[in-house]
Design a protein around this motif. Sequence first.
Motif, mmCIF file in Angstrom:
data_model
loop_
_atom_site.group_PDB
_atom_site.id
_atom_site.type_symbol
_atom_site.label_atom_id
_atom_site.label_comp_id
_atom_site.label_asym_id
_atom_site.label_seq_id
_atom_site.Cartn_x
_atom_site.Cartn_y
_atom_site.Cartn_z
ATOM 1 N N ARG A 12 35.322 14.038 -13.462
ATOM 2 C CA ARG A 12 34.344 15.288 -12.309
ATOM 3 C C ARG A 12 35.567 14.545 -10.976
ATOM 4 N N THR B 128 38.973 16.905 -14.245
ATOM 5 C CA THR B 128 37.936 17.777 -13.855
ATOM 6 C C THR B 128 38.040 17.665 -16.233
ATOM 7 N N ASN C 147 33.376 20.236 -18.082
ATOM 8 C CA ASN C 147 33.197 20.075 -16.765
ATOM 9 C C ASN C 147 33.861 21.443 -16.622
ATOM 10 N N GLU D 79 33.961 23.157 -12.063
ATOM 11 C CA GLU D 79 34.612 22.945 -10.914
ATOM 12 C C GLU D 79 36.025 23.787 -11.013
#
Length: 277
Positions: A54, A77, A81, A85
Amino acid sequence: MSLPCLRRRNPALTIRLVDSHCHLDFPDFAEELDAIVERARAAGLCRMVTISTRIRRFDRLQKIVDAYPDVYCSVGTHPHNAHEELDVSIEEIIEISKGEKVVAIGEAGLDYFYDKAPREAQATGLRTHIAAARETGLPLVIHSRDADDDMIAILEDEMGKGAFPALLHCFSSGHRLAEAGVAMGLYVSFSGILTFKRSEELRDIAAAVPADRLLVETDAPYLAPLPHRGRRNEPSYVVNTARVLGEARGVDFATIAAQTTENFFRLFSKVPRPEAA
């Protein structure tokens, strides 16, 4: 900052290995990170790369690489996730990658096994990271699970826009993705999965990958190799995976350690080599 190879500290130690992919910022390691890094050094590891999942939590990685001279990191990322993002721009990734100890882009990719993020978001995130890898020349760490066809299609399309360095991390896919990746100039990294009893096909794939494209990793804290399977994984266990990789290819441990370590420094060219013993 360069550290002497472990062979200088311990003349009896004749191996030098690298864990090209671990997650030292995960809570699993928080209580004993010093001891984990020291065990890795004692096992013969002279470099470790702790991988970003992340970008918005990159500060955690920065603190770790600042604390350990032989630990480096990536910026990226994870596909799980990706939808969280999508606002991260190529320019932001490139700016963070300018850090002295940021040596790779990712991990990014496609994970259709868990499908924790919409597939469109995963693909968008992957292409953003590819653009950053192309621009910086840093290797892209690719996560691919149960997505071979789409991964090949995206990689071929993006390679047509301009080449970029990359590796297929924690490889657990089929022959077709391995062959396509190698044909596009990618490296292939094997984790503790290689040591599992039912991984005969994976060992066959590992035996067929060209010697100059092989890497080893732990993906710690996950996927501990035999005989540690079922426990928390850690970088020192990469030794077990390297041994099995050597057996699958019919070469001794010293040979596979030298090959995978040299391949690491060729691909992760921003990482300084240890001083010669």
